[in-house]
Design an enzyme around this catalytic site. Sequence first.
Site, PDB file in Angstrom:
ATOM      1  N   ASP A 113      -7.812   3.191   9.678  1.00  0.00           N
ATOM      2  CA  ASP A 113      -9.245   3.145   9.340  1.00  0.00           C
ATOM      3  C   ASP A 113      -9.772   1.719   9.186  1.00  0.00           C
ATOM      4  OD1 ASP A 113      -8.441   2.374   6.765  1.00  0.00           O
ATOM      5  OD2 ASP A 113      -9.255   4.139   5.752  1.00  0.00           O
TER       6      ASP A 113
ATOM      7  N   ASN B 267      -9.287  -6.762  -2.134  1.00  0.00           N
ATOM      8  CA  ASN B 267      -7.957  -6.145  -2.149  1.00  0.00           C
ATOM      9  C   ASN B 267      -7.728  -5.316  -0.872  1.00  0.00           C
ATOM     10  OD1 ASN B 267      -5.964  -6.644  -4.045  1.00  0.00           O
ATOM     11  ND2 ASN B 267      -6.927  -5.391  -5.635  1.00  0.00           N
TER      12      ASN B 267
ATOM     13  N   CYS C 181     -12.402   3.034   2.710  1.00  0.00           N
ATOM     14  CA  CYS C 181     -11.201   3.208   1.870  1.00  0.00           C
ATOM     15  C   CYS C 181     -11.552   3.888   0.565  1.00  0.00           C
ATOM     16  CB  CYS C 181     -10.582   1.858   1.519  1.00  0.00           C
ATOM     17  SG  CYS C 181     -10.040   0.903   2.921  1.00  0.00           S
TER      18      CYS C 181
ATOM     19  N   GLU D  65       0.069   8.149   4.545  1.00  0.00           N
ATOM     20  CA  GLU D  65      -1.009   7.393   3.893  1.00  0.00           C
ATOM     21  C   GLU D  65      -2.314   8.184   3.832  1.00  0.00           C
ATOM     22  OE1 GLU D  65      -0.758   3.886   2.731  1.00  0.00           O
ATOM     23  OE2 GLU D  65       1.395   4.238   2.882  1.00  0.00           O
TER      24      GLU D  65
ATOM     25  N   HIS E 209      -3.878   0.186   7.968  1.00  0.00           N
ATOM     26  CA  HIS E 209      -4.233   1.593   8.174  1.00  0.00           C
ATOM     27  C   HIS E 209      -5.116   1.664   9.423  1.00  0.00           C
ATOM     28  CE1 HIS E 209      -3.865   2.213   3.556  1.00  0.00           C
ATOM     29  NE2 HIS E 209      -2.822   2.781   4.141  1.00  0.00           N
TER      30      HIS E 209
ATOM     31  N   ARG F 277       2.907   1.997   8.006  1.00  0.00           N
ATOM     32  CA  ARG F 277       2.943   2.853   6.815  1.00  0.00           C
ATOM     33  C   ARG F 277       2.919   4.349   7.144  1.00  0.00           C
ATOM     34  NH1 ARG F 277      -0.879   0.637   2.041  1.00  0.00           N
ATOM     35  NH2 ARG F 277      -0.991  -1.570   2.555  1.00  0.00           N
TER      36      ARG F 277
ATOM     37  N   GLY G 198      -1.688  -9.100  -5.253  1.00  0.00           N
ATOM     38  CA  GLY G 198      -1.101  -9.383  -3.940  1.00  0.00           C
ATOM     39  C   GLY G 198       0.084  -8.489  -3.610  1.00  0.00           C
ATOM     40  N   LEU G 199      -0.067  -7.211  -3.879  1.00  0.00           N
ATOM     41  CA  LEU G 199       1.092  -6.313  -3.791  1.00  0.00           C
ATOM     42  C   LEU G 199       1.313  -5.704  -2.407  1.00  0.00           C
ATOM     43  CD1 LEU G 199       0.505  -4.390  -7.156  1.00  0.00           C
ATOM     44  CD2 LEU G 199       2.158  -6.217  -6.716  1.00  0.00           C
ATOM     45  N   SER G 200       0.349  -5.854  -1.504  1.00  0.00           N
ATOM     46  CA  SER G 200       0.420  -5.088  -0.262  1.00  0.00           C
ATOM     47  C   SER G 200       0.756  -5.954   0.945  1.00  0.00           C
ATOM     48  CB  SER G 200      -0.912  -4.370  -0.026  1.00  0.00           C
ATOM     49  OG  SER G 200      -0.944  -3.159  -0.699  1.00  0.00           O
ATOM     50  N   LEU G 201       2.022  -5.986   1.296  1.00  0.00           N
ATOM     51  CA  LEU G 201       2.451  -6.724   2.487  1.00  0.00           C
ATOM     52  C   LEU G 201       1.765  -6.144   3.728  1.00  0.00           C
ATOM     53  CD1 LEU G 201       4.412  -8.792   3.813  1.00  0.00           C
ATOM     54  CD2 LEU G 201       6.057  -6.906   4.046  1.00  0.00           C
TER      55      LEU G 201
ATOM     56  N   ASN H 299      -1.449  -6.415   4.253  1.00  0.00           N
ATOM     57  CA  ASN H 299      -2.874  -6.306   3.913  1.00  0.00           C
ATOM     58  C   ASN H 299      -3.329  -7.737   3.610  1.00  0.00           C
ATOM     59  OD1 ASN H 299      -5.212  -6.224   2.316  1.00  0.00           O
ATOM     60  ND2 ASN H 299      -4.631  -4.327   1.276  1.00  0.00           N
TER      61      ASN H 299
HETATM   62  O1  SUG Z   1      -2.934   0.100   0.065  1.00  0.00           O
HETATM   63  N1  SUG Z   1      -4.705  -2.465  -1.512  1.00  0.00           N
HETATM   64  C1  SUG Z   1      -4.707  -1.191  -0.843  1.00  0.00           C
HETATM   65  C2  SUG Z   1      -5.945  -1.052   0.004  1.00  0.00           C
HETATM   66  C3  SUG Z   1      -6.093   0.324   0.551  1.00  0.00           C
HETATM   67  C4  SUG Z   1      -7.183   0.428   1.547  1.00  0.00           C
HETATM   68  N2  SUG Z   1      -7.304   1.739   2.025  1.00  0.00           N
HETATM   69  C5  SUG Z   1      -7.611   2.074   3.288  1.00  0.00           C
HETATM   70  N3  SUG Z   1      -7.565   1.224   4.285  1.00  0.00           N
HETATM   71  N4  SUG Z   1      -7.900   3.301   3.514  1.00  0.00           N
HETATM   72  C6  SUG Z   1      -3.447  -1.020   0.003  1.00  0.00           C
HETATM   73  O2  SUG Z   1      -3.006  -1.999   0.618  1.00  0.00           O
HETATM   74  C7  SUG Z   1      -3.858  -4.092  -3.094  1.00  0.00           C
HETATM   75  C8  SUG Z   1      -3.389  -4.094  -4.517  1.00  0.00           C
HETATM   76  C9  SUG Z   1      -2.864  -5.440  -4.947  1.00  0.00           C
HETATM   77  O3  SUG Z   1      -2.493  -6.208  -4.096  1.00  0.00           O
HETATM   78  O4  SUG Z   1      -2.808  -5.628  -6.169  1.00  0.00           O
HETATM   79  C10 SUG Z   1      -3.817  -2.720  -2.493  1.00  0.00           C
HETATM   80  O5  SUG Z   1      -3.024  -1.904  -2.888  1.00  0.00           O
END
Ligand code: SUG
Length: 399
Positions: A215, A324, A330, A145, A213, A177, A20-23, A25
């Site tokens: 995309d 994720n 991606c 990005e 993103h 981003r 859950g590292l990506s605020l 997302n």
């Molecule tokens: O950067 N997820 C990535 C997903 C990247 C998707 N890429 C594109 N849309 N092109 C991100 O948010 C989740 C990892 C975690 O939560 O452990 C993560 O990094």
Amino acid sequence: MKLVEINFDGIVGPSHNYAGLSLGNLASASHAGDVSYPRAAALQGVGKMRHNLALGLAQGFFAPLPRPNPALLWSASSMWTANAATVSPAPDTADGRCHLTPANLVTMLHRSQEWPDTARQLALAFADKAHFALHGAVPPCFGDEGAANHMRMAARHDAPGIEIFVYGRTGGAFPARQHEQASRAVARLHGLDPERTLFIEQAPEAIAAGAFHNDVVAVANERVLFTHEQAFADPEGAYAAIRAKLPEAEIVIVPAAAVSLADAIRSYLFNAQLLTLPDGDMGLVIPLEAWENPAVRGWLDGMLAGNGPIRRVLPVDVRQSMANGGGPACLRLRVVADPATVDPRFLLDEAKADRIEATIARLWPEQIDPADLGSETLAATVRAARAGLLDALELGALA
Ligand code: SUG
């Protein structure tokens, strides 16, 4: 020299996990703490590559980066190679070479560690200096990005095209981003013609709804742009600017009335690979989640029954990555180049796919429980798995 589009997919690493590292997302946040299945994830990824190979398309790959990073974390996020770099193919650049700039990914701490190792890998794959120019990442004060916020449109892949950089403005609930200045720096580094370059703002409501993103809400291929109507801050202005620079552009717009922004983001309809198939038709490789979403399915059925430029819809299973926030688009970096100029170790054929699959089946952990993260035994397994793959691919130079 024959320039074709080659899709380089990131092989899902043995430390694939849900932290859950990506605020911003929503998929990453909602799956935080789930048990992950690295072996199944990596095999799904190889399955997607095989699917593209079977369509008769050129396919490459990148190896997972060294993980865990004991000082920082375990994330296997380099699998999403749409964030590896921005790529400007030779027909677009001043010196007639294909230019690549690794993305600094500074907005997310766990991703900001990727680019130096990514750059090492790009330097091996695209070592031929007569055909490729590699740059360092944009300085970290500007968030970049990579290809996930960059679209290229052209009459054909091997013709001069227009390059469209989509940036976000900071200040909303979630981070923007991609910074405009980073996009402008990449365009300058690549020697792009300002007359054929566009900088377009992403809609703040798209970022707020989870399109971290561009995309996630738009994808382009050759003369076609496939986009949600709420992708850009000024949609009509964006379409007019594209049409002015590429008169043959065809813009396929999905209205919010048919597919809401929330459904588009939940299903990842636009995080698709829009591909020109060998017979000249365009196909859309979508995640199963999009195919299973009733609103999206209804729209796709209508599109296929009509006479639009996208003639085939090809669903694939990449559920482990999707959880994720990483769909089919991606997982790949597009490079328009002559495959003969690329280091063959990074190009896929069926025999190599067999070898990769066998290595994953033998060495990748079946599952990772969040409680296992930090365990030295698991770390040793993860390191040995990557080393085994590099060995199988004769890529020991990346060890
Ligand atoms: O950067 N997820 C990535 C997903 C990247 C998707 N890429 C594109 N849309 N092109 C991100 O948010 C989740 C990892 C975690 O939560 O452990 C993560 O990094």
